[in-house]
Design a protein around this motif. Structure first.
Motif, PDB file in Angstrom:
ATOM      1  N   ARG A 185       0.825  -1.201   0.000  1.00  0.00           N
ATOM      2  CA  ARG A 185       0.000   0.000   0.000  1.00  0.00           C
ATOM      3  C   ARG A 185       0.866   1.261   0.000  1.00  0.00           C
ATOM      4  NH1 ARG A 185      -4.487  -2.272   4.368  1.00  0.00           N
ATOM      5  NH2 ARG A 185      -5.863  -3.232   2.816  1.00  0.00           N
ATOM      6  N   ARG A 186       1.957   1.234   0.760  1.00  0.00           N
ATOM      7  CA  ARG A 186       2.850   2.397   0.802  1.00  0.00           C
ATOM      8  C   ARG A 186       3.545   2.602  -0.535  1.00  0.00           C
ATOM      9  NH1 ARG A 186       3.765   7.240   1.701  1.00  0.00           N
ATOM     10  NH2 ARG A 186       5.674   7.887   2.765  1.00  0.00           N
TER      11      ARG A 186
ATOM     12  N   GLU B  73       1.160   4.314  -2.777  1.00  0.00           N
ATOM     13  CA  GLU B  73       1.005   5.716  -2.372  1.00  0.00           C
ATOM     14  C   GLU B  73       2.167   6.574  -2.867  1.00  0.00           C
ATOM     15  OE1 GLU B  73       0.729   5.471   1.834  1.00  0.00           O
ATOM     16  OE2 GLU B  73      -1.333   4.698   1.836  1.00  0.00           O
ATOM     17  N   LEU B  74       3.387   6.063  -2.749  1.00  0.00           N
ATOM     18  CA  LEU B  74       4.557   6.810  -3.215  1.00  0.00           C
ATOM     19  C   LEU B  74       4.495   7.045  -4.719  1.00  0.00           C
ATOM     20  CD1 LEU B  74       7.339   5.037  -1.120  1.00  0.00           C
ATOM     21  CD2 LEU B  74       6.616   7.420  -0.883  1.00  0.00           C
TER      22      LEU B  74
ATOM     23  N   SER C 113       1.768   7.043  -6.668  1.00  0.00           N
ATOM     24  CA  SER C 113       0.653   7.923  -7.035  1.00  0.00           C
ATOM     25  C   SER C 113       0.899   9.367  -6.619  1.00  0.00           C
ATOM     26  CB  SER C 113      -0.654   7.409  -6.424  1.00  0.00           C
ATOM     27  OG  SER C 113      -0.590   7.439  -5.011  1.00  0.00           O
ATOM     28  N   SER C 114       1.739   9.592  -5.595  1.00  0.00           N
ATOM     29  CA  SER C 114       2.027  10.948  -5.131  1.00  0.00           C
ATOM     30  C   SER C 114       2.986  11.695  -6.048  1.00  0.00           C
ATOM     31  CB  SER C 114       2.632  10.898  -3.721  1.00  0.00           C
ATOM     32  OG  SER C 114       3.971  10.411  -3.753  1.00  0.00           O
ATOM     33  N   GLY C 115       3.603  10.971  -6.986  1.00  0.00           N
ATOM     34  CA  GLY C 115       4.588  11.607  -7.858  1.00  0.00           C
ATOM     35  C   GLY C 115       5.945  11.756  -7.211  1.00  0.00           C
ATOM     36  N   ALA C 116       6.219  10.966  -6.183  1.00  0.00           N
ATOM     37  CA  ALA C 116       7.470  11.099  -5.429  1.00  0.00           C
ATOM     38  C   ALA C 116       8.703  10.905  -6.300  1.00  0.00           C
ATOM     39  CB  ALA C 116       7.489  10.095  -4.270  1.00  0.00           C
TER      40      ALA C 116
ATOM     41  N   ALA D 252      -1.384   2.933 -10.110  1.00  0.00           N
ATOM     42  CA  ALA D 252      -1.100   4.016  -9.172  1.00  0.00           C
ATOM     43  C   ALA D 252      -0.536   5.234  -9.896  1.00  0.00           C
ATOM     44  CB  ALA D 252      -0.120   3.531  -8.098  1.00  0.00           C
TER      45      ALA D 252
ATOM     46  N   GLY E  49      -3.459   6.767 -11.926  1.00  0.00           N
ATOM     47  CA  GLY E  49      -4.646   7.131 -11.179  1.00  0.00           C
ATOM     48  C   GLY E  49      -5.913   6.459 -11.666  1.00  0.00           C
TER      49      GLY E  49
END
Length: 338
Positions: free
Chosen positions: A132-133, A136-137, A139-142, A192, A195
Motif C-alpha cells: 500500500r505504501r 502511495e509513493l 501515485s504521489s509523484g514522489a 497508481a 490514477g
C-alpha cells in the motif's frame, strides 16, 4: 464486521499458513477442514484444533456451520471447487491464480454474482502495508513520471515439489505459480501512476526455458502498459534469482528489496522501501506490519463480505491479471514441449 466461520478445502502447506492466520485473526474462526483423505483431514484438524474434519469436499460444502471457504487445491481444480462453493451459498477466498485461464475465471465470477456471495483471489501481498505504501509513493509523484518497473520472483524448488510444478496437467510452471505476482505488481504500479482502477498491457512478449512437458521452468516477460510504462518480469521455479521490485521515474527510483510476498514478511515484522531521487541520497522508509499477512487477509474478507468484492482485489482486477497471464504463457509457448 462479521465473525466468519471458515472451512478449508484442501489441507496442504498453504492451507496450514492460512489456518494459522485465521487463528490469529480478529474476526475468523476455523470450523471445518476437508481433504481427499479422511486421515489427512483429521490430522490437520487435530493440529489446528478444528472441530470438524471431512474426507470429501462435498461434505464440507454441505455443512451449514461453514460461512466461508478457502480453496487451496491445485490450480486446475480452483474453477470446479470455487463454483461448487458458490453454488452451496458459501463465500469464497480462492488461492491465486483464481483459475488457470481467464475464461475459467469468468465462469467463477459469474457463479459468485449469480449466487450473491463474496469472492476474492488470495493475493495476500496486496493487503500488506508495504504494498500500500509503494502504491502511495508512486501515485504521489514522489519519483516523477513512472517510466519502467522491474519485478522478480524466482526460486529453485526442492526436489519434492518438482513433480507438481513440472506437471502440465496440474497447471505447473513459474508463470502461474509466481509470475502472477509479477504481473499483478507491475499492473498495480501502472494503476497508481495513472490514477486508474485497472490497467492491462497493450503489448506482451516473453521467452522461457520450457520443460519436456511444456511448462515454463523460468521465464521473462516484457509488458508495455498504458502511459508507455515498460515492465520487465522474471519468474521461475528452477532458477534462484534475487527477488525484488524496482520502479524507475523521471525524478528518481523506488526499490523494494524484500517484497511482501516472501515468507519472512508474512509475519508482523518491519520491512523497507528505498526511495532514491536523482539529485539526492537514498531515503529508507520503514514499514511496520502489526498483523500477520494471512490474519490480515482473513479479516479483510470479513470486512468486505457485504460488498461481495474486496476493493483492492476486485473481479475486474482479477480478470485483467488472468488475461495478462494468458498472453504471457502464449508468448513463451506454454504447453508446447521443448
Amino acid at each position: 464486521m462479521t465473525q466468519l466461520r471458515w472451512g478449508l478445502l484442501a489441507a496442504g502447506t498453504i492451507a496450514a499458513e492460512f489456518a494459522a492466520g485465521v487463528d490469529e485473526s480478529r474476526h475468523g474462526v476455523l470450523t471445518a477442514v476437508a481433504a481427499r483423505s479422511a486421515d489427512r483431514a483429521r490430522d490437520f484438524a487435530t493440529r489446528f484444533e478444528i472441530p470438524k474434519a471431512y474426507g470429501s469436499y462435498e461434505d464440507l460444502l454441505a455443512d451449514p456451520d461453514v460461512d466461508a471457504v478457502y480453496v487451496s487445491t491445485p490450480h486446475p481444480m480452483h474453477r470446479e471447487w470455487a463454483i461448487a462453493a458458490a453454488e452451496a451459498g458459501k463465500h469464497v477466498l480462492c488461492e491465486k491464480p483464481l483459475t488457470v485461464t481467464a475464461a475459467d475465471a469468468e465462469e467463477v465470477i459469474a457463479a459468485a454474482r449469480k449466487q450473491d456471495v463474496f469472492l476474492m483471489e488470495a493475493f495476500m501481498y496486496r493487503l500488506h502495508p508495504q504494498t500500500r505504501r509503494l502504491a502511495e509513493l508512486v501515485s504521489s509523484g514522489a519519483i516523477g513520471e513512472v517510466r519502467a518497473v522491474d519485478v522478480t520472483f524466482s526460486y529453485d524448488v526442492e526436489d519434492a515439489e518438482v513433480e507438481r510444478l513440472g506437471d502440465l496437467a496440474l497447471g505447473g510452471g513459474g508463470i502461474l505459480d509466481v509470475g502472477c505476482y509479477c504481473t499483478s505488481l507491475a499492473r498495480l504500479v501502472a494503476q497508481a501512476a495513472l490514477g486508474v482502477d485497472v490497467v492491462e498491457p497493450e503489448e506482451v512478449t516473453g521467452m522461457a526455458k520450457l520443460s519436456a512437458s511444456g511448462v515454463d521452468e523460468y521465464a521473462t516477460g516484457l509488458l508495455r502498459l498504458p502511459g508507455d510504462i515498460l515492465a520487465r518480469l522474471s519468474c521461475g521455479f528452477r532458477l534462484a534469482q534475487e527477488d525484488g521490485i524496482h520502479v524507475y521515474g523521471s525524478r528518481g527510483s523506488i526499490t523494494v528489496p524484500r517484497p511482501a510476498w516472501i515468507h519472512a514478511l508474512r509475519k508482523p515484522v518491519t520491512s523497507q522501501i528505498v526511495m532514491t531521487p536523482h539529485d539526492g541520497a537514498p531515503e529508507v522508509i520503514e514499514i511496520e506490519a502489526s498483523q500477520g499477512l494471512f490474519a490480515r487477509e482473513a479479516d479483510h474478507v470479513a470486512t468486505h463480505i457485504g460488498d461481495r468484492q474486496a476493493p483492492e482485489l476486485t473481479w475486474a482486477e482479477t480478470l485483467a491479471n488472468m488475461r495478462t497471464l494468458d498472453r504471457w504463457r502464449e508468448a513463451v509457448g506454454y504447453g508446447r514441449p521443448s
